[in-house]
Design an enzyme around this catalytic site. Structure first.
Site, PDB file in Angstrom:
ATOM      1  N   ASP A  66      31.474  63.828  84.435  1.00 39.50           N
ATOM      2  CA  ASP A  66      30.709  65.075  84.439  1.00 39.50           C
ATOM      3  C   ASP A  66      31.103  66.036  85.551  1.00 39.50           C
ATOM      4  O   ASP A  66      30.713  67.205  85.512  1.00 39.50           O
ATOM      5  CB  ASP A  66      29.211  64.792  84.472  1.00 39.50           C
ATOM      6  CG  ASP A  66      28.752  64.049  85.716  1.00 39.50           C
ATOM      7  OD1 ASP A  66      29.614  63.635  86.513  1.00 39.50           O
ATOM      8  OD2 ASP A  66      27.536  63.874  85.893  1.00 39.50           O
ATOM      9  N   ASP A 444      23.738  60.063  95.878  1.00 39.77           N
ATOM     10  CA  ASP A 444      23.299  59.027  94.935  1.00 39.77           C
ATOM     11  C   ASP A 444      23.607  57.594  95.376  1.00 39.77           C
ATOM     12  O   ASP A 444      22.901  56.676  94.982  1.00 39.77           O
ATOM     13  CB  ASP A 444      23.897  59.232  93.538  1.00 39.77           C
ATOM     14  CG  ASP A 444      23.408  60.499  92.869  1.00 39.77           C
ATOM     15  OD1 ASP A 444      22.263  60.908  93.155  1.00 39.77           O
ATOM     16  OD2 ASP A 444      24.154  61.092  92.086  1.00 39.77           O
TER      17      ASP A 444
END
Length: 741
Positions: A66, A444
């Site tokens: 992505d 993350d």
């Protein structure tokens, strides 16, 4: 002096002498210095929405990510190869769709575009992604938007491979008759698109296009096409029997048609979802459509019994064993996501997740939240090898798993299929004067201590665990002392956003600032406050709304006098009593000589009158003010695109960026490194004469979309530089030892 020690050493490494490297005269051009670039190993790390196998060559597969571009599996090398490292367009690193040519194994297409506000293009390669031809398109894409785990929007007609269809998010269905070079809108498609979305929103649009190979013959375009929709208020599935000229709605549940795959018999399998993903799928279904149009709900019964939670964004068929199909869930939070396989056209399903085991020893970071590796989250990519139905792979929000032995019974062993993939966002990093060469802060994944740059590191950023590490600092004279600040996903409770380590980042203890203000509150829990540590490790300063200082590891705190709220302190790396800061609002440089009890203005002669550009905003912003690791009072300050240097603790500054327009910078042993632009060329640069002249050290094969986040040299290794990107992971570069031989 910081630069003088290693000037000759660096010139020798790159195979040129100082005299030839640094030309005489301010406007002279400095030759480029070739570097060798390698990823710091983590192993995947981010969301890969889908992967596809080539239907015509064994051992050939493609992966789309992505924000880190696309990859090709090299079966001989047994690793994934990044295909867009030479791309300099940021938006093209967000891959909306990938299509492997069904006739020619050398041909592959990418639909590239990060979001609706950035450029989009169809990329075509005739050499397996080694080089690309770029065709800009008028329809927007969303390779890094919600819905990126939907189906493959780009489809190649297997009977006429020059004919392609693309299902856009906002602008309906498009067709190309010249292998993707030019595109026209399919006027007969009943859903023309909802138009450009409002800022920070998106549409699902046409989630997939599937072309039935049985409806045509080689050299004659296929007649039967399917298109799934993921927009509210529209039908979910449409079918054409005349090559896309006219369309009719097909039976479907009241859900979005998220992913569709057609098998060699012309049977279409569709995964349905109530949301476009990856975090909003409440429920779903699986349907089977025969070539004649008969529709049948074949949703796994065990999924219904367990609560019918989560959508189906993973759908895969076995080309070598007709009737074999696999599906996977997304957002099945209570029971956990899983994978089901049917070998009888959906009549019965086997829950593979229930008998699965995972070995993550090659990428131990997957244990980063202190739990065993589960089946995975955000599962949207699922594929069965067309040449070996026992070889199955699926993608998650953090890795790619594969097994080579998916049988009918017994345990199924999965392992990360991620060698060569580095798809992470780096927020910050430090290269300390002792201990591990590199400590990183990730988005993350928290962050890591990289004792070996070529091996995936074990997780250590716990207690507190923070999904994002926003700032890092180390004690210059005691580099085993490291501090960090971070933030956690909004829906998770937290008791601390600051941590201190006494062993180089391998173990941590929380740092908590007491409630302050009126009424008193824990201002540090917001995750916006950087933490800084003195050269001897004894003093810590936290930039809360009312900055606080402690000298006993957080047992007692006091307010810092003279330091404005939310202003980051910068510790001198040699003198433990000195700290510095930039008061942007007051247009002043501040200094403390009493271990951060108080700050006072310092002259700052030579700096611009307006220091606003030095006030980088946001908790992830790199500090504009940096202290040299080996000399007290040696400071560097970036104001806008200009760099300034002080040798006397901020009393005087001299310009230090030459003709380079600086975006980011960092210090190394005997060198200054920067991301910037000179003479119209944007890249990575190095100076060995205190910023007067700059050499480009990257090249046109190493651009990584130009998505740079942080840069730093290594204070112990001459020439070494670290570069953190937004999507292609973390790199380290060294002067090419073969240059000049």
């Amino acid at each position: 002096m910081f630069f003088g020690r290693s000037l000759v050493r660096i010139a020798a490494i790159v195979g040129v002498t100082a005299a030839t490297t640094i030309a005489v005269g301010h406007a002279a051009t400095v030759p480029a210095a070739p570097y060798v670039w390698r990823n710091v190993a983590v192993g995947a790390g981010g969301y890969a929405p889908n992967l596809v196998f080539s239907p015509v060559e064994r051992g050939l597969a493609y992966l789309r990510t992505d924000m880190g571009g696309a990859y090709r599996w090299d079966d001989a090398a047994r690793r994934w190869i990044a295909l867009q490292d030479d791309n300099a367009v940021s938006s093209y690193m967000g891959i909306e769709s990938v299509a492997a040519d069904p006739v020619d194994a050398d041909v592959v297409y990418l639909a590239a575009g990060m979001n609706a506000g950035q450029p989009a293009a169809i990329l075509r390669s005739a050499d397996r992604g080694r080089t690309w031809r770029v065709a800009p398109v008028p329809f927007a894409m969303g390779g890094n938007e919600a819905g990126r785990g939907l189906g493959e929007r780009l489809a190649i007609d297997p009977n006429d491979p020059r004919r392609l269809f693309f299902g856009s998010r906002h602008d309906g269905l498009w067709r190309s008759d010249d292998a993707g070079a030019h595109w026209t809108k399919v006027s007969g498609f009943p859903a023309p698109g909802l138009g450009r979305p409002a800022p920070r929103t998106t549409h699902g649009g046409i989630a997939f296009v599937a072309i039935d190979p049985t409806s045509g013959k080689r050299g004659t375009p296929s007649r039967r096409l399917w298109a799934g929709l993921a927009d509210p208020g529209a039908g979910a599935l449409y079918r054409s029997e005349d090559g896309g000229a006219t369309w009719a709605a097909a039976p479907a549940p009241a859900l979005y048609a998220a992913k569709g795959v057609i098998d060699p018999r012309g049977v279409l399998w569709v995964g349905y979802s109530s949301g476009i993903g990856p975090s909003d799928a409440k429920t779903g279904a699986v349907w089977r459509y025969s070539a004649g149009g008969e529709a049948r709900d074949v949703t796994p019964q065990a999924w219904r019994v367990s609560g019918a939670e989560g959508g189906f964004l993973g759908v895969a068929i076995s080309r070598s064993t007709p009737g074999t199909v696999a599906v996977s869930t997304i957002d099945r939070y209570r029971a956990g996501d899983s994978l089901w396989i049917s070998r009888d056209d959906g009549a019965h399903w086997d829950d593979v997740g229930a008998r699965s085991r995972r070995d993550v020893s090659t990428t131990p970071f997957l244990l980063h939240e202190g739990k065993g590796a589960d089946f995975g989250h955000w599962i949207s990519g699922l594929a069965i090898d067309p040449f070996d139905p026992r070889h199955v792979a699926y993608t998650t929000g953090a890795t790619v798993y594969a097994t080579g032995a998916l049988g009918r019974s017994g345990p199924v062993d999965w392992a990360p299929w991620s060698a060569g993939i580095e798809q992470t966002a780096i927020i910050t990093l430090v290269s300390p004067t002792g201990g591990a060469p590199l400590i990183s802060g990730f988005g993350d994944l928290a962050g890591f201590v990289h004792a070996d740059l070529d091996r995936s590191p074990p997780p250590s950023f716990v207690d507190p665990y923070l999904s994002n590490t926003n700032t890092l600092d180390y004690a210059g004279r005691a580099p085993h002392i490291v501090v960090r600040s971070g933030s956690l996903y909004a829906d998770r409770p937290r008791d601390a956003t600051l941590g201190r380590s006494e062993d180089g980042g391998r173990h941590w203890t929380p740092v908590r600032v007491p409630p302050i203000g009126s009424p008193p509150e824990r201002d540090d829990l917001i995750g916006e406050a950087p933490i800084t540590v003195s050269a001897d490790g004894a003093t810590m300063v936290v930039a809360t709304n009312q900055p606080q200082v402690t000298r006993d590891n957080g047992r007692h705190w006091e307010a810092v006098h003279g330091l404005p709220g939310r202003t980051r302190g910068v510790a001198d790396k040699v003198d433990a009593r000195r700290f510095y800061a930039v008061d942007v609002a007051g247009g002043r440089l501040l200094v403390s000589h009493d271990a951060a009890r108080s700050f006072l203005p310092v002259a700052g002669r030579g700096l611009p009158a307006d220091l606003t550009p030095a006030g980088r905003t946001g908790r992830e912003a790199q500090s504009a003010l940096v202290a040299s690791p080996d000399r007290a009072g040696d400071l560097w300050l970036q104001a806008g695109r200009r760099l300034f240097h002080s040798r006397d603790g901020g009393q005087h500054f001299t310009p230090a960026s030459g003709r380079l327009s600086v975006e980011l910078y960092g210090l190394g042993r005997g060198a200054l490194f920067a991301i910037g632009t000179q003479d119209g060329v944007r890249g990575i640069w190095r100076s060995i004469d205190e910023g007067r002249r700059w050499q480009r050290i990257d090249d046109d094969q190493h651009r990584w979309g130009g998505r740079y986040r942080v840069i730093s040299g290594d204070p112990r290794r001459a020439g070494r530089v670290y570069v953190g990107t937004d999507g292609r992971g973390l790199f380290y570069g060294d002067p090419d030892p073969t240059f000049g031989r």
